[in-house]
Scaffold this motif. Structure first.
Motif, PDB file in Angstrom:
ATOM      1  N   GLN A 133       0.835  -1.183   0.000  1.00 27.06           N
ATOM      2  CA  GLN A 133       0.000   0.000   0.000  1.00 27.06           C
ATOM      3  C   GLN A 133       0.883   1.250   0.000  1.00 27.06           C
ATOM      4  N   PRO A 134       0.428   2.327  -0.631  1.00 24.38           N
ATOM      5  CA  PRO A 134       1.262   3.537  -0.686  1.00 24.38           C
ATOM      6  C   PRO A 134       1.448   4.166   0.683  1.00 24.38           C
ATOM      7  N   SER A 135       2.646   4.661   0.924  1.00 22.07           N
ATOM      8  CA  SER A 135       2.956   5.362   2.160  1.00 22.07           C
ATOM      9  C   SER A 135       3.927   6.490   1.821  1.00 22.07           C
ATOM     10  N   GLU A 136       4.144   7.397   2.745  1.00 22.54           N
ATOM     11  CA  GLU A 136       4.999   8.547   2.474  1.00 22.54           C
ATOM     12  C   GLU A 136       6.062   8.668   3.546  1.00 22.54           C
ATOM     13  N   ASN A 137       7.338   8.827   3.123  1.00 24.25           N
ATOM     14  CA  ASN A 137       8.401   8.951   4.111  1.00 24.25           C
ATOM     15  C   ASN A 137       8.601  10.408   4.522  1.00 24.25           C
ATOM     16  N   GLU A 138       9.600  10.673   5.341  1.00 23.65           N
ATOM     17  CA  GLU A 138       9.819  12.010   5.877  1.00 23.65           C
ATOM     18  C   GLU A 138      10.148  13.032   4.793  1.00 23.65           C
ATOM     19  N   ASP A 139      10.691  12.558   3.666  1.00 24.43           N
ATOM     20  CA  ASP A 139      11.051  13.465   2.574  1.00 24.43           C
ATOM     21  C   ASP A 139       9.876  13.727   1.638  1.00 24.43           C
ATOM     22  N   GLY A 140       8.721  13.163   1.968  1.00 28.01           N
ATOM     23  CA  GLY A 140       7.554  13.366   1.128  1.00 28.01           C
ATOM     24  C   GLY A 140       7.503  12.473  -0.090  1.00 28.01           C
ATOM     25  N   ILE A 141       8.353  11.466  -0.136  1.00 25.78           N
ATOM     26  CA  ILE A 141       8.382  10.544  -1.278  1.00 25.78           C
ATOM     27  C   ILE A 141       7.452   9.366  -0.995  1.00 25.78           C
ATOM     28  N   THR A 142       6.574   9.074  -1.956  1.00 22.29           N
ATOM     29  CA  THR A 142       5.635   7.956  -1.799  1.00 22.29           C
ATOM     30  C   THR A 142       6.295   6.659  -2.240  1.00 22.29           C
ATOM     31  N   TYR A 143       6.143   5.632  -1.457  1.00 22.91           N
ATOM     32  CA  TYR A 143       6.690   4.313  -1.768  1.00 22.91           C
ATOM     33  C   TYR A 143       5.645   3.271  -1.399  1.00 22.91           C
ATOM     34  N   CYS A 144       5.885   2.031  -1.793  1.00 23.06           N
ATOM     35  CA  CYS A 144       4.948   0.944  -1.522  1.00 23.06           C
ATOM     36  C   CYS A 144       5.397   0.186  -0.280  1.00 23.06           C
ATOM     37  N   LYS A 145       4.569   0.230   0.743  1.00 21.01           N
ATOM     38  CA  LYS A 145       4.896  -0.380   2.026  1.00 21.01           C
ATOM     39  C   LYS A 145       4.143  -1.696   2.185  1.00 21.01           C
TER      40      LYS A 145
END
Length: 343
Positions: free
Chosen positions: A191-203
């Motif tokens: 599922q999509p998630s967002e890290n501290e840098d604002g980059i969306t990745y699949c978690k």
């Protein structure tokens, strides 16, 4: 008979000359014995020094070296690629050492020469970037692309327009949706998630690979709150509770260590991690197991008779050891427990 010394002298000169010639041969030099090609660990073929297979000539054709990614000997062999070194990729002693890329270098594909990783310093002259180009002294991706987690190529970020025939999505857990033609998370598992840098990745969904103890690549793959991807052993990184937290019995969550006596808790490990292995969670607060009592000076649970008669150095050691016990590997726990039994 008078000529004998002269003959001996001549023989000596010849011997010295022969010894001087042995082992000095370079690639292409004339030879009549393999011994003459020792300096390059080569062989004499058709009266010329050549590399002894599987070694190959280096880039300047002056020495015999190990091919890219080839098996090597750390003390004697040189690698064909100057940006590779002979090292062990496995902790197992009997596994071979091989030529692998040095720290700031990587390969786009195995067998290729090592290039500078994305995001690392470059000069745009000596060694090229593995992908993208050298901009203002750093290897950077073209506009619209981002570096992969391994920094060995540039690809499309989450949500970018893609071609199903050539998906090129940077996240290994994403795919190119044929209908939407965009990089999206693989259904049902990620599922999509967002890290501290604002980059969306699949978690990873917590029901799948992100449970505690699961093998991971980075923190983004650990879905359990207060967990991170740590090198727990020499072979793999695994999802582990961060400092100050311990795994729950079902290993589906990280619980905070209770750091105050009679503090609230849910499970025994929250107490034993701070107050020793005889600290337990009873009626939702940290207590001592039967036969043990809390001693403030030791900040932990000690046997009743020790609590009454006073402490010894051995009891202090025992308390420290029992506090650390839950975090030790199984084989270490056995050894520590044997020591504790005699203290």
């Amino acid at each position: 008979m008078m000529l004998l010394p002269d003959r001996l002298c001549l023989a000596s000169i010849f011997t010295v000359f022969f010894l001087a010639r042995t082992g000095d041969g370079r690639l292409g030099d004339e030879c009549w014995s393999d011994v003459m090609c020792n300096s390059i660990a080569g062989v004499c073929v058709d009266d010329r020094c050549e590399c002894r297979p599987p070694k190959i000539p280096n880039q300047s054709n002056t020495d015999c070296v190990v091919a890219v990614d080839g098996i090597c000997q750390t003390t004697t062999d040189k690698c064909y690629d100057p940006n590779q070194s002979c090292a062990r990729t496995s902790p197992t002693y009997w596994d071979p050492t091989v030529c692998i890329c040095n720290g700031n270098f990587t390969q786009k594909e195995p067998g290729e020469l090592c290039r500078i990783k994305m995001g690392k310093k470059c000069d745009g002259v000596e060694t090229p970037c593995v992908d993208g180009s050298c901009i203002e002294g750093t290897c950077q991706c073209p506009t619209g692309l981002v570096s992969s987690p391994t920094a060995n190529n540039c690809a499309l970020p989450f949500g970018a327009t893609c071609d199903p025939a050539r998906p090129n999505c940077v996240d290994p857990n994403a795919y190119c949706n044929a209908d939407e033609k965009t990089c999206e998370c693989k259904p049902e598992i990620y599922q999509p998630s967002e890290n501290e840098d604002g980059i969306t990745y699949c978690k990873a969904d917590g029901l799948f690979s992100a449970a505690l103890g699961a093998v991971c690549e980075n923190d983004d793959k650990c879905a359990v709150l207060n967990s991170s991807c740590e090198m727990l052993n020499v072979l793999n990184k695994t999802c582990t509770c961060i400092e100050g937290f311990v795994p729950s019995e079902d290993r589906l969550s990280c619980l905070p260590v209770t750091n105050s006596w009679r503090g609230t808790c849910q499970e025994d490990l929250q107490c034993s991690a701070m107050f020793g292995r005889f600290g337990i969670c009873k009626n939702r607060v940290c207590s001592c197991a039967n036969g043990y009592a809390y001693v403030e000076e030791d900040f932990g649970c000690v046997p009743d008779h020790v609590a009454v008669s006073g402490r010894t150095a051995g009891h202090g050691i025992k308390l420290l050891a029992t506090t650390l016990l839950p975090y030790l590997p199984d084989e270490a726990k056995i050894a520590v427990e044997q020591i504790l039994d005699v203290i």
